[in-house]
Design a protein around this motif. Structure first.
Motif, short mmCIF file in Angstrom:
data_model
loop_
_atom_site.label_atom_id
_atom_site.label_comp_id
_atom_site.label_asym_id
_atom_site.label_seq_id
_atom_site.Cartn_x
_atom_site.Cartn_y
_atom_site.Cartn_z
N SER A 147 0.83 -1.21 0.00
CA SER A 147 0.00 0.00 0.00
C SER A 147 0.87 1.26 0.00
O SER A 147 0.56 2.24 -0.70
CB SER A 147 -0.92 0.01 1.22
OG SER A 147 -1.79 -1.09 1.22
N ILE A 148 1.96 1.24 0.77
CA ILE A 148 2.86 2.41 0.82
C ILE A 148 3.56 2.59 -0.53
O ILE A 148 3.73 3.72 -1.01
CB ILE A 148 3.90 2.25 1.96
CG1 ILE A 148 3.18 2.24 3.31
CG2 ILE A 148 4.92 3.39 1.91
CD1 ILE A 148 4.09 1.95 4.49
N LEU A 149 3.96 1.49 -1.15
CA LEU A 149 4.61 1.57 -2.46
C LEU A 149 3.64 2.12 -3.51
O LEU A 149 4.04 2.86 -4.41
CB LEU A 149 5.13 0.19 -2.89
CG LEU A 149 6.32 -0.33 -2.07
CD1 LEU A 149 6.63 -1.77 -2.45
CD2 LEU A 149 7.55 0.55 -2.26
N LEU A 150 2.36 1.77 -3.37
CA LEU A 150 1.35 2.33 -4.27
C LEU A 150 1.19 3.84 -4.05
O LEU A 150 0.95 4.59 -4.99
CB LEU A 150 0.00 1.62 -4.06
CG LEU A 150 -0.09 0.17 -4.56
CD1 LEU A 150 -1.42 -0.46 -4.16
CD2 LEU A 150 0.08 0.10 -6.07
N GLN A 151 1.35 4.27 -2.78
CA GLN A 151 1.33 5.72 -2.49
C GLN A 151 2.47 6.42 -3.22
O GLN A 151 2.29 7.52 -3.75
CB GLN A 151 1.48 5.96 -0.99
CG GLN A 151 0.21 5.82 -0.18
CD GLN A 151 0.44 6.20 1.27
OE1 GLN A 151 1.48 5.90 1.86
NE2 GLN A 151 -0.54 6.86 1.87
N VAL A 152 3.64 5.79 -3.22
CA VAL A 152 4.80 6.37 -3.90
C VAL A 152 4.48 6.60 -5.37
O VAL A 152 4.74 7.68 -5.93
CB VAL A 152 6.04 5.45 -3.77
CG1 VAL A 152 7.20 5.99 -4.61
CG2 VAL A 152 6.46 5.33 -2.31
N LEU A 153 3.88 5.60 -6.01
CA LEU A 153 3.52 5.72 -7.42
C LEU A 153 2.45 6.80 -7.62
O LEU A 153 2.54 7.62 -8.54
CB LEU A 153 3.00 4.37 -7.94
CG LEU A 153 4.02 3.24 -8.05
CD1 LEU A 153 3.32 1.94 -8.43
CD2 LEU A 153 5.09 3.58 -9.08
N PHE A 154 1.44 6.81 -6.75
CA PHE A 154 0.33 7.75 -6.88
C PHE A 154 0.79 9.20 -6.71
O PHE A 154 0.47 10.06 -7.54
CB PHE A 154 -0.75 7.42 -5.83
CG PHE A 154 -1.91 8.38 -5.83
CD1 PHE A 154 -2.87 8.31 -6.82
CD2 PHE A 154 -2.03 9.34 -4.84
CE1 PHE A 154 -3.95 9.20 -6.82
CE2 PHE A 154 -3.09 10.23 -4.83
CZ PHE A 154 -4.06 10.16 -5.83
N TYR A 155 1.57 9.47 -5.65
CA TYR A 155 1.99 10.85 -5.39
C TYR A 155 3.02 11.33 -6.41
O TYR A 155 3.05 12.51 -6.76
CB TYR A 155 2.55 10.97 -3.97
CG TYR A 155 1.47 10.85 -2.91
CD1 TYR A 155 0.32 11.62 -2.98
CD2 TYR A 155 1.61 9.97 -1.83
CE1 TYR A 155 -0.68 11.52 -2.01
CE2 TYR A 155 0.62 9.86 -0.86
CZ TYR A 155 -0.53 10.63 -0.96
OH TYR A 155 -1.52 10.52 -0.01
N SER A 156 3.87 10.43 -6.89
CA SER A 156 4.85 10.83 -7.91
C SER A 156 4.14 11.14 -9.23
O SER A 156 4.52 12.04 -9.97
CB SER A 156 5.90 9.73 -8.13
OG SER A 156 5.28 8.53 -8.58
N GLN A 157 3.06 10.40 -9.52
CA GLN A 157 2.25 10.64 -10.71
C GLN A 157 1.55 11.99 -10.62
O GLN A 157 1.51 12.75 -11.59
CB GLN A 157 1.20 9.53 -10.85
CG GLN A 157 0.98 9.08 -12.28
CD GLN A 157 0.11 7.83 -12.35
OE1 GLN A 157 -0.77 7.62 -11.51
NE2 GLN A 157 0.34 6.99 -13.34
N ASN A 158 1.03 12.30 -9.43
CA ASN A 158 0.37 13.59 -9.20
C ASN A 158 1.35 14.74 -9.40
O ASN A 158 1.01 15.78 -9.96
CB ASN A 158 -0.19 13.66 -7.77
CG ASN A 158 -1.58 13.04 -7.70
OD1 ASN A 158 -2.08 12.51 -8.68
ND2 ASN A 158 -2.19 13.10 -6.52
#
Length: 243
Positions: A226-237
Motif C-alpha cells: 500500500s505504501i509503495l502504491l502511495q509512492v507511485l500515486f503521489y509521484s504521478q500527481n
C-alpha cells in the motif's frame, strides 16, 4: 560407503551454514531498512517525511515479544531480533530529536512530564522516549510475573506483540496521506521492509513458528505494498502538476 558419508557430511554442513545465514539475516535484517532512512534524515536535516510513530509501534511490539518469549520460549533468533530492533529504534529517535532540536525556531520544549496528550510521542528530549519505554517495560514485567502461569495471558501477549508489529507501516502510511506526499521518506526503506517481510514470513512458516508470527508477516506485506502504491500515486500527481 565412505564417499556417501563424506557427501552426507558436506550436505549437512551446507544446510548448517545456510541455517546460520538465515538466522543472522533474521536478527539483523529487520534493522537494515532504517539505514537508508537514517542517511536520508542526516543528508536533508529534515524528519518530516519519516513518522517517528513507526518507532513507537516497533518498540511496543518488540518489548511485548520479549515478555512473550519468557512465557513461551520460541526461537532464540527472534528474541535477539527484538533486542536489535529496539536498539535500532532508539538510534532513529536519537537522530530525529537531534535534527529537530537543531532546526527548532521556538525555545519551547515538549516534555513527557507535561502530560499533554497532544504532544504524545512528539517530545523534544530523547531521554523522554527512554523514560516512557522504561516505564512501559516495568509495567509489562510486573503483569507478566503475576500472570506467567496463565496460558491465555501468554498467548494474548504474543498476539498483542505481533498485532503491533503488523501495524508497523500504518503510521508511515498515514504520514504520507497527511503530507499528501512521500517526500522525505526513503523508498529504499519500504522496499527493504517488503523484502524483509516476505523473507521472515517464509521463515516463520518453514520453522513452524507460532501462528501469530506468519499472520503478522502477511499483514505487513499488504501494508508495505500500500505504501509503495502511495509512492507511485503521489509521484504521478507531481508529474501531472508539473506538466
Amino acid at each position: 560407503m565412505d564417499a556417501e558419508v563424506v557427501l552426507q557430511e558436506d550436505t549437512e554442513g551446507s544446510w548448517t551454514l545456510l541455517s546460520l545465514f538465515a538466522s543472522s539475516l533474521m536478527v539483523f535484517g529487520g534493522a537494515l531498512p532504517y539505514v537508508p532512512q537514517f542517511q536520508e534524515i542526516q543528508r536533508s536535516s529534515n524528519t518530516e517525511g519519516f513518522s517517528t510513530r513507526v518507532c513507537l509501534v516497533l518498540l511496543i511490539a518488540n518489548i511485548l515479544r520479549i515478555f512473550f518469549w519468557i512465557g513461551k520460549q520460541f526461537e532464540f533468533t527472534l528474541l535477539l531480533q527484538s533486542v536489535v530492533m529496539i536498539l535500532t529504534m532508539f538510534a532513529m529517535l536519537h537522530l530525529c530529536c537531534t535534527v529537530q532540536n537543531t532546526n527548532r525556531v521556538s525555545t519551547k520544549q515538549r516534555r513527557l512530564t507535561d502530560l499533554n496528550i497532544e504532544y504524545f510521542w512528539k517530545w523534544s528530549a530523547f531521554e523522554d522516549y527512554l523514560l516512557f519505554c522504561f516505564g512501559f517495560t516495568v509495567v509489562c514485567a510486573g503483569v507478566t510475573l503475576l500472570l506467567l502461569d496463565s496460558v491465555v495471558f501468554v498467548e494474548t501477549l504474543g498476539s498483542l506483540a505481533v498485532m503491533f508489529e503488523a501495524m508497523l507501516g500504518v503510521p508511515q502510511l498515514l504520514q504520507n496521506f497527511h503530507n499528501n506526499s512521500t517526500k522525505g521518506m526513503s523508498v529504499k526503506m519500504v522496499l527493504l521492509w517488503t523484502a524483509g517481510d516476505v523473507f521472515k514470513t517464509t521463515y516463520f512458516v518453514l520453522n513452524d513458528s507460532p501462528a501469530q508470527f506468519w499472520v503478522c508477516g502477511s499483514v505487513q506485506i499488504l501494508i508495505d505494498v500500500s505504501i509503495l502504491l502511495q509512492v507511485l500515486f503521489y509521484s504521478q500527481n507531481t508529474r501531472t502538476k508539473l506538466g
